[in-house]
Structure formats: structure tokens, C-alpha cells
Enzyme design. Sequence first.
Site, PDB file in Angstrom:
ATOM      1  N   LYS A  22       0.841  -1.217   0.000  1.00 50.03           N
ATOM      2  CA  LYS A  22       0.000   0.000   0.000  1.00 50.03           C
ATOM      3  C   LYS A  22       0.869   1.257   0.000  1.00 50.03           C
ATOM      4  O   LYS A  22       0.650   2.170  -0.780  1.00 50.03           O
ATOM      5  CB  LYS A  22      -0.898   0.010   1.243  1.00 50.03           C
ATOM      6  CG  LYS A  22      -1.561   1.362   1.505  1.00 50.03           C
ATOM      7  CD  LYS A  22      -2.438   1.361   2.735  1.00 50.03           C
ATOM      8  CE  LYS A  22      -1.747   1.600   4.044  1.00 50.03           C
ATOM      9  NZ  LYS A  22      -1.498   3.007   4.399  1.00 50.03           N
ATOM     10  N   ASN A  23       1.870   1.279   0.889  1.00 54.95           N
ATOM     11  CA  ASN A  23       2.630   2.517   1.057  1.00 54.95           C
ATOM     12  C   ASN A  23       3.644   2.771  -0.052  1.00 54.95           C
ATOM     13  O   ASN A  23       4.305   3.808  -0.071  1.00 54.95           O
ATOM     14  CB  ASN A  23       3.305   2.546   2.431  1.00 54.95           C
ATOM     15  CG  ASN A  23       2.270   2.754   3.536  1.00 54.95           C
ATOM     16  OD1 ASN A  23       1.115   3.046   3.256  1.00 54.95           O
ATOM     17  ND2 ASN A  23       2.695   2.585   4.783  1.00 54.95           N
ATOM     18  N   CYS A 126      -4.683  12.781  13.244  1.00 55.89           N
ATOM     19  CA  CYS A 126      -5.298  11.487  12.987  1.00 55.89           C
ATOM     20  C   CYS A 126      -5.113  10.622  14.217  1.00 55.89           C
ATOM     21  O   CYS A 126      -4.479  11.035  15.184  1.00 55.89           O
ATOM     22  CB  CYS A 126      -4.717  10.835  11.744  1.00 55.89           C
ATOM     23  SG  CYS A 126      -3.106  10.138  11.998  1.00 55.89           S
ATOM     24  N   ARG A 131       0.858  14.390  13.568  1.00 58.72           N
ATOM     25  CA  ARG A 131       1.339  14.222  12.194  1.00 58.72           C
ATOM     26  C   ARG A 131       1.343  15.522  11.381  1.00 58.72           C
ATOM     27  O   ARG A 131       0.590  15.674  10.409  1.00 58.72           O
ATOM     28  CB  ARG A 131       0.550  13.128  11.478  1.00 58.72           C
ATOM     29  CG  ARG A 131       0.703  11.801  12.176  1.00 58.72           C
ATOM     30  CD  ARG A 131       0.000  10.693  11.472  1.00 58.72           C
ATOM     31  NE  ARG A 131       0.724  10.200  10.301  1.00 58.72           N
ATOM     32  CZ  ARG A 131       0.230   9.280   9.479  1.00 58.72           C
ATOM     33  NH1 ARG A 131      -0.950   8.780   9.682  1.00 58.72           N
ATOM     34  NH2 ARG A 131       0.946   8.858   8.459  1.00 58.72           N
ATOM     35  N   LEU A 135       7.626  19.706   7.717  1.00 63.98           N
ATOM     36  CA  LEU A 135       8.876  19.337   7.032  1.00 63.98           C
ATOM     37  C   LEU A 135       8.654  19.178   5.522  1.00 63.98           C
ATOM     38  O   LEU A 135       9.558  19.415   4.720  1.00 63.98           O
ATOM     39  CB  LEU A 135       9.456  18.052   7.635  1.00 63.98           C
ATOM     40  CG  LEU A 135       9.791  18.155   9.132  1.00 63.98           C
ATOM     41  CD1 LEU A 135      10.287  16.818   9.677  1.00 63.98           C
ATOM     42  CD2 LEU A 135      10.850  19.239   9.368  1.00 63.98           C
ATOM     43  N   ASP A 316       4.761   0.478  11.985  1.00 56.62           N
ATOM     44  CA  ASP A 316       3.545  -0.147  11.446  1.00 56.62           C
ATOM     45  C   ASP A 316       3.404  -1.618  11.859  1.00 56.62           C
ATOM     46  O   ASP A 316       2.405  -2.255  11.517  1.00 56.62           O
ATOM     47  CB  ASP A 316       3.515  -0.037   9.913  1.00 56.62           C
ATOM     48  CG  ASP A 316       3.266   1.385   9.448  1.00 56.62           C
ATOM     49  OD1 ASP A 316       2.842   2.216  10.270  1.00 56.62           O
ATOM     50  OD2 ASP A 316       3.509   1.662   8.259  1.00 56.62           O
ATOM     51  N   ARG A 408      -8.664  -0.696   4.386  1.00 59.70           N
ATOM     52  CA  ARG A 408      -7.763   0.335   3.855  1.00 59.70           C
ATOM     53  C   ARG A 408      -6.402  -0.251   3.519  1.00 59.70           C
ATOM     54  O   ARG A 408      -5.719   0.256   2.631  1.00 59.70           O
ATOM     55  CB  ARG A 408      -7.561   1.453   4.892  1.00 59.70           C
ATOM     56  CG  ARG A 408      -8.782   2.334   5.098  1.00 59.70           C
ATOM     57  CD  ARG A 408      -8.420   3.499   5.997  1.00 59.70           C
ATOM     58  NE  ARG A 408      -7.143   4.038   5.591  1.00 59.70           N
ATOM     59  CZ  ARG A 408      -6.221   4.528   6.414  1.00 59.70           C
ATOM     60  NH1 ARG A 408      -6.459   4.587   7.702  1.00 59.70           N
ATOM     61  NH2 ARG A 408      -5.080   4.980   5.958  1.00 59.70           N
TER      62      ARG A 408
HETATM   63  N1  EPU Z   1       6.772  14.551  10.966  1.00 62.08           N
HETATM   64  C1  EPU Z   1       6.868  15.875  11.332  1.00 62.08           C
HETATM   65  N2  EPU Z   1       6.713  16.818  10.356  1.00 62.08           N
HETATM   66  C2  EPU Z   1       6.458  16.510   9.068  1.00 62.08           C
HETATM   67  C3  EPU Z   1       6.366  15.144   8.688  1.00 62.08           C
HETATM   68  C4  EPU Z   1       6.527  14.187   9.674  1.00 62.08           C
HETATM   69  O1  EPU Z   1       7.088  16.196  12.493  1.00 62.08           O
HETATM   70  O2  EPU Z   1       6.325  17.421   8.244  1.00 62.08           O
HETATM   71  C5  EPU Z   1       6.921  13.521  11.998  1.00 62.08           C
HETATM   72  C6  EPU Z   1       5.661  12.677  12.166  1.00 62.08           C
HETATM   73  O3  EPU Z   1       4.712  13.306  13.005  1.00 62.08           O
HETATM   74  C7  EPU Z   1       6.235  11.411  12.759  1.00 62.08           C
HETATM   75  C8  EPU Z   1       7.585  11.288  12.055  1.00 62.08           C
HETATM   76  O4  EPU Z   1       7.896  12.595  11.580  1.00 62.08           O
HETATM   77  O5  EPU Z   1       6.438  11.590  14.133  1.00 62.08           O
HETATM   78  C9  EPU Z   1       7.629  10.309  10.898  1.00 62.08           C
HETATM   79  O6  EPU Z   1       6.536  10.554  10.019  1.00 62.08           O
HETATM   80  P1  EPU Z   1       6.622  10.223   8.467  1.00 62.08           P
HETATM   81  O7  EPU Z   1       6.567  11.498   7.699  1.00 62.08           O
HETATM   82  O8  EPU Z   1       7.789   9.320   8.238  1.00 62.08           O
HETATM   83  O9  EPU Z   1       5.266   9.401   8.238  1.00 62.08           O
HETATM   84  P2  EPU Z   1       4.285   9.486   6.988  1.00 62.08           P
HETATM   85  O10 EPU Z   1       5.023   9.706   5.750  1.00 62.08           O
HETATM   86  O11 EPU Z   1       3.159  10.396   7.322  1.00 62.08           O
HETATM   87  C10 EPU Z   1       4.401   6.945   6.403  1.00 62.08           C
HETATM   88  C11 EPU Z   1       3.439   5.806   6.276  1.00 62.08           C
HETATM   89  C12 EPU Z   1       2.923   5.418   7.649  1.00 62.08           C
HETATM   90  C13 EPU Z   1       4.113   4.999   8.501  1.00 62.08           C
HETATM   91  C14 EPU Z   1       5.131   6.141   8.559  1.00 62.08           C
HETATM   92  C15 EPU Z   1       6.391   5.792   9.320  1.00 62.08           C
HETATM   93  C16 EPU Z   1       2.441   6.030   4.084  1.00 62.08           C
HETATM   94  C17 EPU Z   1       1.239   6.316   3.253  1.00 62.08           C
HETATM   95  N3  EPU Z   1       2.337   6.193   5.399  1.00 62.08           N
HETATM   96  O12 EPU Z   1       3.677   8.015   6.992  1.00 62.08           O
HETATM   97  O13 EPU Z   1       2.065   4.298   7.469  1.00 62.08           O
HETATM   98  O14 EPU Z   1       3.673   4.684   9.793  1.00 62.08           O
HETATM   99  O15 EPU Z   1       5.503   6.532   7.230  1.00 62.08           O
HETATM  100  O16 EPU Z   1       6.997   4.676   8.755  1.00 62.08           O
HETATM  101  O17 EPU Z   1       3.473   5.670   3.544  1.00 62.08           O
HETATM  102  C18 EPU Z   1       0.188   2.929   7.838  1.00 62.08           C
HETATM  103  O18 EPU Z   1       0.410   2.407   6.735  1.00 62.08           O
HETATM  104  O19 EPU Z   1      -0.650   2.452   8.662  1.00 62.08           O
HETATM  105  C19 EPU Z   1       0.906   4.144   8.198  1.00 62.08           C
HETATM  106  C20 EPU Z   1       0.512   4.951   9.171  1.00 62.08           C
END
Ligand code: EPU
Length: 431
Positions: A22-23, A126, A131, A135, A316, A408
Site C-alpha cells: 500500500k505505502n 489522525c 502528524r 517538514l 507499522d 484500507r
Molecule cells: N513529521 C513531522 N513533520 C512533518 C512530517 C513528519 O514532524 O512534516 C513527523 C511525524 O509526526 C512522525 C515522524 O515525523 O512523528 C515520521 O513521520 P513520516 O513522515 O515518516 O510518516 P508518513 O510519511 O506520514 C508513512 C506511512 C505510515 C508509517 C510512517 C512511518 C504512508 C502512506 N504512510 O507516513 O504508514 O507509519 O511513514 O513509517 O506511507 C500505515 O500504513 O498504517 C501508516 C501509518
Amino acid sequence: MDRIRIGGGRILTGAIPISGAKNAALPLMIASLLTRETLTLHNVPRLSDVRLLMRILGNHGIDAAISGKRIGQSEESGETITLCARDIVDTTAPYELVSRMRASFWVIAPLLARMGEARVSLPGGCAIGTRPVDLLLMALEKLGVEIEIDGGYAVARAPKGLIGGEIDFPKVTVGGTHVALMAAVMAKGETTIINAAREPEIVDLAECLTKMGAKIEGAGTERIVIEGVPRLDGAHHHVLPDRIETGTYAMAVAMTGGDVLLEGARRDLLDSALAALEGTGAHIAQEEAGLRIKRNGGGILPVDITTEPFPGFPTDLQAQFMALMTRAEGNSRIHETIFENRFMHVQELARLGAKISLDGDVAVVEGRRKLKGAQVMATDLRASVSLVIAGLAAQGETVVNRVYHLDRGFEALEKKLARCGADIERLSGEK
Ligand code: EPU
């Protein structure tokens, strides 16, 4: 609303085909906005998130089609979808859609690259934490984008086009790295991403972009260098196998006992989680057809884990590992470092008889618990599936409500588990 009923206590034996990730599929689909030509993605999982993203992309003017089944394809082999963004008709991604799937915020990067502007709703909080997207916006600003927040929307403009630059992430972010990559591939000049996420899904996106004509070096390492090109072409790409689905079924087998081949799964995509599982006493072997996981008799040993960015233990899989640890022969400690609020499953596991105490970002799981079936529900995808795993090992009947969370991210979950001997079925409609 559908529910899943599980009769616990059966061991799992057989084979489970692992779907496309999915991701990986989501950012790959979003990358189709970068070109006027057709992007064909194979092995796309049948998930509600994929369907929703197709609708969101349709809003921007993408023509999307799902190809018919081919001879020899089973119901579980992934779909082939074609996406063509010949003309982008709308650069706004509205709140109603972005709030339903956070990853759709990432359209901001290709919209800017193609159209020089984007108006994308901020996704909001969420179930697993605040989240933020600060960044992601910082990365775009480094490439010459001007951003203001207006009425809950990020309104972004690149009046002189995107211009290569240096993006140094203070924290590893998967979404930030996807956005930086998609913005940089058509920017003028060179972009360097420092402290990039190294997740396999980043590598998959970079490989697909490279097939489309992008010039990217270092994907899968902390430093990615991109040389911008004026335009990208269409391509064909196979979505990589889902490492979280793999780890989830591996943990189910480690908990119930049995012997299951996870077809198409690759050890290199989740080494740290499999090492933790081996620590619990499970046997894992890479075979040509996939990963075999076995646990015959013997107790489950307690193992402490800390979630970390790849190649560390994935957040995850934290909820699923916690379910497993409730049956370990001792106490274990689970430290969640990625999302501050990702312990929503603790209260629901308690309904099944688990004893888990929380102290900030650390959960201490008491082992040797006899789990007993109950009605449960969860507020996110991975938490929901941890309840399914616990239900498989519990005595009696468990009913998992709010199945839409599972839909999902897990393709044909109940069918895959039932094929291996689980007593599991979907109950449709209201009770
Ligand atoms: N963060 C910030 N600022 C930002 C972006 C992220 O502070 O602008 C923080 C987040 O709050 C978190 C950390 O950085 O504490 C890491 O977040 P990341 O950006 O890596 O997560 P994401 O891209 O929103 C993806 C996956 C998630 C998975 C995370 C971590 C997808 C669609 N989602 O989320 O997957 O948990 O990386 O590996 O790729 C799931 O599939 O159930 C899921 C939540």
C-alpha cells in the site's frame, strides 16, 4: 458496517500470497501526475485507500483504468492500473478528500512541478498522532516554493518554477522524502536530500521515477542526489511486496503456531522485525517462493523492541508485535519513537485479557496472559489488525468492529487467513 468474526485457537498452515505494498502504491500513483504520458502500475493491491486515491487523482484530471484479469491470475494477484495525467484540470486538493487520506497531501509536489501552483488542504490530526506537514513544506520552500496557509489550505506557488537546492531534514520523514523526490525530479539543477528516509517504498518510488526518465542517485541511503530533467515519460512498474502485510502474517503464525509460506515476501524488506520474531522462538527461512515462518510447540520468548525509521523495527508492526508479546513467557518493553500516540490498541487488547501498562512512549506488556474472545474495535489500520492476530490466538469468539480500517490496508485478509485454517469470516451489515 461489516465486522469480522474469529473463532480462536487454530494453528495456521499453508500459504498466503503477499500483496503489493500500500505505502508504495500510493506515492507511485501520485507520481503519475508528473507526466503527460501513461504510467502503468502492476501488482497494485485491491484496497479502499487505492480506490480513494484514484478518485482524488481523477479530480485533478487523471484518467485512470483498472485492467481486466489475465489468464492465470487469481483473485489475489494484484491489479494493473493505468494512470494518465495528459492535462491537469484542477490544482486544488479539497479538505473532504485529503482529510480522509493523509498521503493525498503529497499531490502538492507533482502539482507544483507540472503547474507551478497547488492549493492543498492541510490533512489535520489522525488517530496515531498530530502528524504535522511542516517538514514537507520546508522541503518545498528549499526548492523555491512560496507557501502561505489560508483557510486551512497550503497555497503554494513556484513563480520561477522549481529550483534545485539542499534539503536537510532534521527528522527522518517518509512523506517528506517522497515529496522532496517528486518535487526535485523536474526542478532546474541539482537537489540534495540529506537525512532522507531509507524505507524500501522510497527506493521503489525512485526506481519508478528513474524509469520515467528522472536522474536519481542514492535512494535507500541517507543522501539522495537528484539532477532535474525538463520532462518525464510514461513507464511500467511493478509495486514491491508489502513488508507490513508480511510481518503481520508472520506474527500471526508466531502467535498461533503452525507453518506458513508467505509467497513473494522478501527478508531484506523487514530484517529487523524478523530478527525480533526469531528472538521469540519462531523459525524463518527465505525460500525461492517466499518466506517460510514456523513455530511448532515451544513457548514464545519475550523480546523488547524500539520502533525506528528503516532499517529499524517499523512502527507499522508495533501493535501486532504487542499482541504477540501478551502471550510471551515473560514481560517485554515496547518503545514507540515514531508516533507519540500510537498505543490506541492497548485498551482493546485489554478487553481480550492483555495486561499492558503505559508510561509515556513505553508500553510494558505482561506475558503469560490467557486471551479470551470479546467484541473489540480500533481507530487505525495497524491497531485493528493487531486485534485480529490476538483474536486468532484467543479462546472463544472475537468480533472486530469497524472493519473499514482493515480494508484500507489488508487485501482479502479473512480469505488469506481462512485458507490457512483460521476460523474467520466477514459478517456484513449492521448487527
Ligand atoms: N513529521 C513531522 N513533520 C512533518 C512530517 C513528519 O514532524 O512534516 C513527523 C511525524 O509526526 C512522525 C515522524 O515525523 O512523528 C515520521 O513521520 P513520516 O513522515 O515518516 O510518516 P508518513 O510519511 O506520514 C508513512 C506511512 C505510515 C508509517 C510512517 C512511518 C504512508 C502512506 N504512510 O507516513 O504508514 O507509519 O511513514 O513509517 O506511507 C500505515 O500504513 O498504517 C501508516 C501509518
